[in-house]
Scaffold this motif. Sequence first.
Motif, PDB file in Angstrom:
ATOM      1  N   LEU A  95       0.834  -1.211   0.000  1.00 42.56           N
ATOM      2  CA  LEU A  95       0.000   0.000   0.000  1.00 42.56           C
ATOM      3  C   LEU A  95       0.865   1.257   0.000  1.00 42.56           C
ATOM      4  N   SER A  96       1.948   1.209   0.746  1.00 40.04           N
ATOM      5  CA  SER A  96       2.874   2.337   0.784  1.00 40.04           C
ATOM      6  C   SER A  96       3.519   2.563  -0.582  1.00 40.04           C
ATOM      7  N   LEU A  97       3.933   1.483  -1.224  1.00 39.43           N
ATOM      8  CA  LEU A  97       4.548   1.591  -2.554  1.00 39.43           C
ATOM      9  C   LEU A  97       3.551   2.125  -3.572  1.00 39.43           C
ATOM     10  N   PHE A  98       2.339   1.614  -3.552  1.00 40.40           N
ATOM     11  CA  PHE A  98       1.329   2.092  -4.499  1.00 40.40           C
ATOM     12  C   PHE A  98       1.039   3.577  -4.291  1.00 40.40           C
ATOM     13  N   ALA A  99       0.835   3.966  -3.042  1.00 39.90           N
ATOM     14  CA  ALA A  99       0.522   5.373  -2.755  1.00 39.90           C
ATOM     15  C   ALA A  99       1.671   6.278  -3.180  1.00 39.90           C
ATOM     16  N   ALA A 100       2.903   5.865  -2.908  1.00 42.83           N
ATOM     17  CA  ALA A 100       4.058   6.683  -3.282  1.00 42.83           C
ATOM     18  C   ALA A 100       4.169   6.815  -4.799  1.00 42.83           C
ATOM     19  N   CYS A 101       3.968   5.709  -5.518  1.00 44.62           N
ATOM     20  CA  CYS A 101       4.056   5.756  -6.986  1.00 44.62           C
ATOM     21  C   CYS A 101       2.936   6.612  -7.575  1.00 44.62           C
ATOM     22  N   ALA A 102       1.728   6.409  -7.101  1.00 45.79           N
ATOM     23  CA  ALA A 102       0.591   7.175  -7.626  1.00 45.79           C
ATOM     24  C   ALA A 102       0.756   8.665  -7.352  1.00 45.79           C
ATOM     25  N   LEU A 103       1.174   9.011  -6.147  1.00 42.33           N
ATOM     26  CA  LEU A 103       1.358  10.419  -5.810  1.00 42.33           C
ATOM     27  C   LEU A 103       2.521  11.028  -6.589  1.00 42.33           C
ATOM     28  N   HIS A 104       3.574  10.258  -6.766  1.00 43.06           N
ATOM     29  CA  HIS A 104       4.730  10.761  -7.524  1.00 43.06           C
ATOM     30  C   HIS A 104       4.332  11.079  -8.969  1.00 43.06           C
ATOM     31  N   VAL A 105       3.617  10.163  -9.605  1.00 43.75           N
ATOM     32  CA  VAL A 105       3.180  10.389 -10.986  1.00 43.75           C
ATOM     33  C   VAL A 105       2.265  11.606 -11.054  1.00 43.75           C
ATOM     34  N   ARG A 106       1.350  11.701 -10.120  1.00 46.22           N
ATOM     35  CA  ARG A 106       0.411  12.828 -10.115  1.00 46.22           C
ATOM     36  C   ARG A 106       1.137  14.160  -9.947  1.00 46.22           C
ATOM     37  N   LEU A 107       2.079  14.214  -9.026  1.00 48.84           N
ATOM     38  CA  LEU A 107       2.822  15.457  -8.804  1.00 48.84           C
ATOM     39  C   LEU A 107       3.682  15.828 -10.006  1.00 48.84           C
ATOM     40  N   ARG A 108       4.318  14.842 -10.605  1.00 48.10           N
ATOM     41  CA  ARG A 108       5.154  15.134 -11.781  1.00 48.10           C
ATOM     42  C   ARG A 108       4.322  15.631 -12.951  1.00 48.10           C
ATOM     43  N   LEU A 109       3.163  15.038 -13.171  1.00 47.94           N
ATOM     44  CA  LEU A 109       2.292  15.500 -14.260  1.00 47.94           C
ATOM     45  C   LEU A 109       1.780  16.907 -13.987  1.00 47.94           C
ATOM     46  N   ARG A 110       1.418  17.183 -12.742  1.00 47.80           N
ATOM     47  CA  ARG A 110       0.946  18.524 -12.398  1.00 47.80           C
ATOM     48  C   ARG A 110       2.053  19.550 -12.595  1.00 47.80           C
ATOM     49  N   ASN A 111       3.262  19.234 -12.167  1.00 48.31           N
ATOM     50  CA  ASN A 111       4.382  20.160 -12.350  1.00 48.31           C
ATOM     51  C   ASN A 111       4.698  20.375 -13.822  1.00 48.31           C
ATOM     52  N   ALA A 112       4.586  19.344 -14.626  1.00 53.83           N
ATOM     53  CA  ALA A 112       4.830  19.476 -16.062  1.00 53.83           C
ATOM     54  C   ALA A 112       3.775  20.376 -16.710  1.00 53.83           C
ATOM     55  N   ARG A 113       2.509  20.201 -16.306  1.00 55.72           N
ATOM     56  CA  ARG A 113       1.446  21.066 -16.846  1.00 55.72           C
ATOM     57  C   ARG A 113       1.661  22.520 -16.449  1.00 55.72           C
ATOM     58  N   GLN A 114       2.072  22.756 -15.204  1.00 48.74           N
ATOM     59  CA  GLN A 114       2.320  24.123 -14.744  1.00 48.74           C
ATOM     60  C   GLN A 114       3.488  24.750 -15.494  1.00 48.74           C
ATOM     61  N   ALA A 115       4.528  23.979 -15.727  1.00 48.82           N
ATOM     62  CA  ALA A 115       5.680  24.500 -16.468  1.00 48.82           C
ATOM     63  C   ALA A 115       5.296  24.815 -17.907  1.00 48.82           C
ATOM     64  N   GLN A 116       4.461  23.969 -18.504  1.00 51.75           N
ATOM     65  CA  GLN A 116       4.016  24.210 -19.870  1.00 51.75           C
ATOM     66  C   GLN A 116       3.136  25.444 -19.942  1.00 51.75           C
ATOM     67  N   ALA A 117       2.292  25.649 -18.943  1.00 52.57           N
ATOM     68  CA  ALA A 117       1.430  26.833 -18.907  1.00 52.57           C
ATOM     69  C   ALA A 117       2.249  28.105 -18.748  1.00 52.57           C
ATOM     70  N   ARG A 118       3.312  28.040 -17.955  1.00 52.40           N
ATOM     71  CA  ARG A 118       4.167  29.220 -17.770  1.00 52.40           C
ATOM     72  C   ARG A 118       4.891  29.573 -19.072  1.00 52.40           C
ATOM     73  N   GLN A 119       5.305  28.571 -19.832  1.00 52.31           N
ATOM     74  CA  GLN A 119       5.976  28.825 -21.097  1.00 52.31           C
ATOM     75  C   GLN A 119       5.019  29.386 -22.132  1.00 52.31           C
ATOM     76  N   ALA A 120       3.748  29.006 -22.057  1.00 55.74           N
ATOM     77  CA  ALA A 120       2.760  29.446 -23.033  1.00 55.74           C
ATOM     78  C   ALA A 120       2.298  30.895 -22.785  1.00 55.74           C
ATOM     79  N   GLN A 121       2.496  31.392 -21.552  1.00 49.97           N
ATOM     80  CA  GLN A 121       2.069  32.752 -21.248  1.00 49.97           C
ATOM     81  C   GLN A 121       2.952  33.773 -21.952  1.00 49.97           C
ATOM     82  N   PRO A 122       2.299  34.787 -22.553  1.00 45.74           N
ATOM     83  CA  PRO A 122       3.098  35.830 -23.208  1.00 45.74           C
ATOM     84  C   PRO A 122       3.830  36.671 -22.164  1.00 45.74           C
ATOM     85  N   SER A 123       5.038  37.085 -22.495  1.00 50.14           N
ATOM     86  CA  SER A 123       5.838  37.889 -21.544  1.00 50.14           C
ATOM     87  C   SER A 123       5.464  39.330 -21.592  1.00 50.14           C
TER      88      SER A 123
END
Length: 123
Positions: A95-123
């Motif tokens: 259960l610990s391994l599953f929770a850690a893997c699921a949370l890790h994937v979720r956080l990495r995807l969220r951070n990638a989306r945020q980074a992509q949104a920041r790049q898409a914003q006009p300066s």
Amino acid sequence: MRLTRWLAVGSLVGLIALGLAWELVLAPVRPGGSLLALKVLPLCIPLAGLLKNRMYTYRWVSLLVWLYFTEGVVRAYSDRSPGAWLAGLEVLLCLSLFAACALHVRLRLRNARQAQARQAQPS
């Protein structure tokens, strides 16, 4: 994310160590150890991928771990002590391994989306 990574690696190493100790020393099916210790071999494969922080490994380990979870639940109800206690520990590590893997994937995807949104914003 660093915490989820180390929790995943720690849980995986814990499952490997528990599986070996359980089947060879603590409560083997046969005196002197059993070939059931080989069940930890599939767990050794993703260790390198988790240490290298590969997203694909986190995803498929979160599916692989359910096989060990199922074994733990079955043996927790069918084995006698100390095997039942070891099976309970296996369930907790899964259960610990599953929770850690699921949370890790979720956080990495969220951070990638945020980074992509920041790049898409006009300066």
